[in-house]
Design a protein around this motif. Sequence first.
Motif, PDB file in Angstrom:
ATOM      1  N   ALA A  18      -2.454  -1.062  -3.366  1.00  0.00           N
ATOM      2  CA  ALA A  18      -1.063  -0.984  -3.830  1.00  0.00           C
ATOM      3  C   ALA A  18      -0.360   0.230  -3.231  1.00  0.00           C
ATOM      4  O   ALA A  18       0.814   0.157  -2.839  1.00  0.00           O
ATOM      5  CB  ALA A  18      -1.026  -0.921  -5.362  1.00  0.00           C
ATOM      6  N   VAL A  19      -1.066   1.349  -3.149  1.00  0.00           N
ATOM      7  CA  VAL A  19      -0.482   2.566  -2.560  1.00  0.00           C
ATOM      8  C   VAL A  19      -0.179   2.340  -1.072  1.00  0.00           C
ATOM      9  O   VAL A  19       0.892   2.721  -0.582  1.00  0.00           O
ATOM     10  CB  VAL A  19      -1.429   3.764  -2.746  1.00  0.00           C
ATOM     11  N   ILE A  20      -1.112   1.726  -0.366  1.00  0.00           N
ATOM     12  CA  ILE A  20      -0.898   1.458   1.065  1.00  0.00           C
ATOM     13  C   ILE A  20       0.314   0.550   1.261  1.00  0.00           C
ATOM     14  O   ILE A  20       1.150   0.775   2.148  1.00  0.00           O
ATOM     15  CB  ILE A  20      -2.158   0.838   1.689  1.00  0.00           C
ATOM     16  N   ILE A  25       6.166  -0.269   2.672  1.00  0.00           N
ATOM     17  CA  ILE A  25       7.515  -0.641   2.234  1.00  0.00           C
ATOM     18  C   ILE A  25       8.459   0.556   2.330  1.00  0.00           C
ATOM     19  O   ILE A  25       9.605   0.438   2.781  1.00  0.00           O
ATOM     20  CB  ILE A  25       7.480  -1.187   0.791  1.00  0.00           C
ATOM     21  N   SER A  26       7.968   1.731   1.924  1.00  0.00           N
ATOM     22  CA  SER A  26       8.790   2.945   2.013  1.00  0.00           C
ATOM     23  C   SER A  26       9.183   3.236   3.456  1.00  0.00           C
ATOM     24  O   SER A  26      10.320   3.616   3.743  1.00  0.00           O
ATOM     25  CB  SER A  26       8.021   4.143   1.437  1.00  0.00           C
ATOM     26  N   ALA A 199      -5.525   7.038   0.189  1.00  0.00           N
ATOM     27  CA  ALA A 199      -5.715   5.679  -0.332  1.00  0.00           C
ATOM     28  C   ALA A 199      -6.582   4.838   0.597  1.00  0.00           C
ATOM     29  O   ALA A 199      -7.473   4.101   0.143  1.00  0.00           O
ATOM     30  CB  ALA A 199      -4.356   5.008  -0.538  1.00  0.00           C
ATOM     31  N   ALA A 200      -6.343   4.940   1.907  1.00  0.00           N
ATOM     32  CA  ALA A 200      -7.095   4.125   2.865  1.00  0.00           C
ATOM     33  C   ALA A 200      -8.565   4.534   2.918  1.00  0.00           C
ATOM     34  O   ALA A 200      -9.455   3.680   2.977  1.00  0.00           O
ATOM     35  CB  ALA A 200      -6.468   4.236   4.251  1.00  0.00           C
ATOM     36  N   VAL A 201      -8.822   5.836   2.894  1.00  0.00           N
ATOM     37  CA  VAL A 201     -10.220   6.295   2.873  1.00  0.00           C
ATOM     38  C   VAL A 201     -10.908   5.833   1.599  1.00  0.00           C
ATOM     39  O   VAL A 201     -12.061   5.387   1.622  1.00  0.00           O
ATOM     40  CB  VAL A 201     -10.283   7.826   3.011  1.00  0.00           C
ATOM     41  N   ALA A 202     -10.206   5.915   0.475  1.00  0.00           N
ATOM     42  CA  ALA A 202     -10.781   5.449  -0.796  1.00  0.00           C
ATOM     43  C   ALA A 202     -11.097   3.958  -0.736  1.00  0.00           C
ATOM     44  O   ALA A 202     -12.144   3.506  -1.233  1.00  0.00           O
ATOM     45  CB  ALA A 202      -9.821   5.737  -1.942  1.00  0.00           C
TER      46      ALA A 202
END
Length: 237
Positions: A18-20, A25-26, A199-202
Motif C-alpha cells: 500500500a505504501v509503494i 500515485i503521489s 517499504a520495498a525492502v520490508a
Amino acid sequence: MNLRPHRRFARTAIPAAAVILAVIISGLVLGVSAGWTAVEMDVLRHVNAVHTAPLDAVALGLDWLFSPAVGAALVLLAALSVLVATRRPGAAIHFLLVVLIPTVGADVIKLLVHRARPDIPSLPHILLLEPGGLSYPSGHTSLAACFLVGIVIVTAGHRRHPFVMGAAAIVVLAAAASRVYVGVHYPSDVAASIVYSVAAVALVNAVWRLSLSHWSERRSDLHAGSVYGGITDGRRE
C-alpha cells in the motif's frame, strides 16, 4: 498446513504494498503539479545558495559513493562480507535480494512517473550539471536507503545493532539532503525515495521469510516421509 507464516507475511506485505502504491500515485500527482514544483524549485534555490566548501565536499562524496557503479561495488563487497562473517551463502543472497530488487524497483517507478529534474542551470551554485533525466524518486537516495536498511536487517540480533540502526539513519538522511543541496532532486523526490525503500525492502524481506518457511516445511515433510517409509520397510522385513 501452518498458516502462521502467511499471517506474518500479510501483516508486512499488505501495508508495504500500500505504501509503494501511495508513493507511485503521489509521484504521478507531483509530476503534473506545476505549482507545487515551482514551490520546491524555490526551496532548492534557497538551499543551494547557502553553501560551504566542507558541505560541497560531503555532498559530492555521497554523490560518488552512491553512484550506480560505486554503489553496485559497495553492495557486492557488503554481500561478500556477510558471507565471510556468517559462512552462510543464504545470508549473503538474502542481503543481495533485499537491496537489489527494491533498487531496481525505484528505477521502474522513475520511468513510470516520468518527472523531470529540477532546473539546474537556474541554481546560484551549480555543483552537478545533470541535464535531462528523471527525478522521482532519487536513485542515489533509494540505493543508500535500500543498502543501509539491508545492513540493518542482516545485523539484527547483534549487540551493536542499535548503533548500526542509528548510523544507517544518519547516512540515509545525509544522502537525501545532499541530493537537495546539489539541486538535482526536489525534496519530495528524496522523501519518497526513503519511504519507498523502507517499504520495498520490508516487502522483499517478507517474501524471503515466507519462502524460507515453505522450504523448511517442505523439507520437514520429505524427511518425515522418508523416515516413515524406512519404518514401513523395516516392518516388512
